[in-house]
Design a protein around this motif. Structure first.
Motif, short mmCIF file in Angstrom:
data_model
loop_
_atom_site.label_atom_id
_atom_site.label_comp_id
_atom_site.label_asym_id
_atom_site.label_seq_id
_atom_site.Cartn_x
_atom_site.Cartn_y
_atom_site.Cartn_z
N GLY A 157 0.79 -1.43 -0.02
CA GLY A 157 0.03 -0.10 0.35
C GLY A 157 0.78 1.17 0.08
O GLY A 157 1.94 1.15 0.42
N ARG A 202 -0.09 5.66 0.52
CA ARG A 202 -0.95 6.68 0.58
C ARG A 202 -0.20 7.97 0.57
O ARG A 202 0.59 8.19 1.51
CB ARG A 202 -1.82 6.29 1.94
CG ARG A 202 -2.71 7.54 2.25
CD ARG A 202 -3.72 7.11 3.47
NE ARG A 202 -2.90 6.88 4.62
CZ ARG A 202 -2.42 5.97 5.37
NH1 ARG A 202 -2.87 4.60 4.68
NH2 ARG A 202 -1.95 6.13 6.33
N GLU A 244 -4.58 6.88 -2.79
CA GLU A 244 -4.12 5.80 -2.23
C GLU A 244 -4.07 4.59 -3.20
O GLU A 244 -4.91 4.35 -3.95
CB GLU A 244 -5.06 5.23 -1.06
CG GLU A 244 -4.56 3.98 -0.30
CD GLU A 244 -5.17 3.81 0.84
OE1 GLU A 244 -4.81 2.76 1.83
OE2 GLU A 244 -6.21 4.55 1.39
N ARG A 303 -3.48 0.31 -3.60
CA ARG A 303 -3.44 -1.04 -2.65
C ARG A 303 -3.27 -2.06 -3.56
O ARG A 303 -3.94 -2.37 -4.66
CB ARG A 303 -4.61 -0.95 -2.03
CG ARG A 303 -5.03 -2.08 -1.26
CD ARG A 303 -4.12 -2.17 -0.01
NE ARG A 303 -4.46 -1.07 0.99
CZ ARG A 303 -3.74 -0.94 1.95
NH1 ARG A 303 -2.62 -1.74 2.46
NH2 ARG A 303 -3.71 0.04 2.78
N THR A 312 3.78 10.78 3.00
CA THR A 312 3.52 9.47 2.38
C THR A 312 3.68 8.35 3.30
O THR A 312 4.48 8.23 3.99
CB THR A 312 4.19 9.29 1.04
OG1 THR A 312 4.11 10.34 -0.04
CG2 THR A 312 3.78 7.98 0.37
#
Length: 251
Positions: A60, A62, A110, A112, A144
């Motif tokens: 992930g 973000r 984001e 994923r 981040t």
């Protein structure tokens, strides 16, 4: 004499191992760069994400876009095997773009991994965004958070102050005022059609571009290399001095 040299060699090997490990950590943070981003224009941002874990994959990523870095239009480039979501929030002060007042912007992007595979140890990935107009600034910071398959996170959110890079620096983009961006003031415009809606957080396909490594990482690595050279020279001098003293005593 041989025992002393052996001990010094063991100390040197341990020190070199430690310094090389530190060099790897210093160079392994998330960075952002662009070849065409400039104040008032449109451009592509590329986030480079090294996997610094030896056992877990990066699954992930973000990115936060603070209000001081807000853009009227922002899109993400699709990455095979990854889902992307965008979160919007209200602006404290509306933006003006192409004669329209923009009251909200994309504040979080984001990515994923779909199957949990993500970026394996020893690998890196790149994630691209495209948008504008960029604010009138020299640099923009994008805090981040990197998520791993074992549930741990690396929060690259610390500001760089007076050029001193922290342990977990937020990615910083240097805007290139000389690049030929798509500036509305010079007559260039956004893509036509539905993509021209500057409030839309859509998806725009672009070719992947390999970006230069982060300058702060290169500086830190150079400093560590110099430290290694200094350590080798110092231990070498110690060995020579000890040997010369032994010869003097023996004679």
């Amino acid at each position: 004499m041989s025992r002393t040299i052996h001990r010094l060699a063991v100390i040197l090997a341990a020190a070199l191992t430690t310094l090389m490990a530190l060099a790897g950590v210093a160079a392994a943070h998330v960075s952002v760069s662009s070849q065409d981003a400039e104040p008032g224009g449109y451009g592509k941002l590329t986030f480079r994400v090294p996997n610094e874990s030896d056992t877990a994959s990066t699954v992930g990523l973000r990115m936060q876009i603070p209000q001081e870095a807000a853009m009227a239009s922002l899109r993400a480039m699709p990455v095979p095997g990854w889902d992307v979501t965008m979160t919007t929030e209200q602006l404290d002060e509306p933006l003006q773009a192409h004669g329209r007042e923009i009251t909200e912007y994309v504040s979080v992007v984001e990515f994923r991994a779909e199957d949990g595979a993500g970026i394996a140890p020893g690998e890196f990935g790149e994630f691209a965004l495209s948008g504008g107009p960029f604010p009138d600034a020299e640099t923009l910071s994008y805090p981040t958070v990197q998520t791993y398959s074992d549930g741990s996170e690396s929060a690259w959110i610390e500001p760089t102050i007076d050029g001193a890079e922290p342990d977990k620096p937020a990615p910083v983009l240097a805007l290139n005022g000389d690049a030929g961006g798509h500036d509305a003031a010079t007559g260039a415009e956004e893509p036509a059609g539905d993509e021209a809606d500057v409030q839309e957080a859509g998806v725009q396909e672009e070719g992947a571009t390999t970006q230069a490594a982060d300058g702060g990482s290169a500086t830190a690595t150079t400093a560590l290399v110099l430290a290694i050279i200094g350590l080798i020279a110092g231990l070498g001098g110690l060995i020579l001095g000890w040997t010369a003293r032994r010869r003097t005593v023996s004679s």
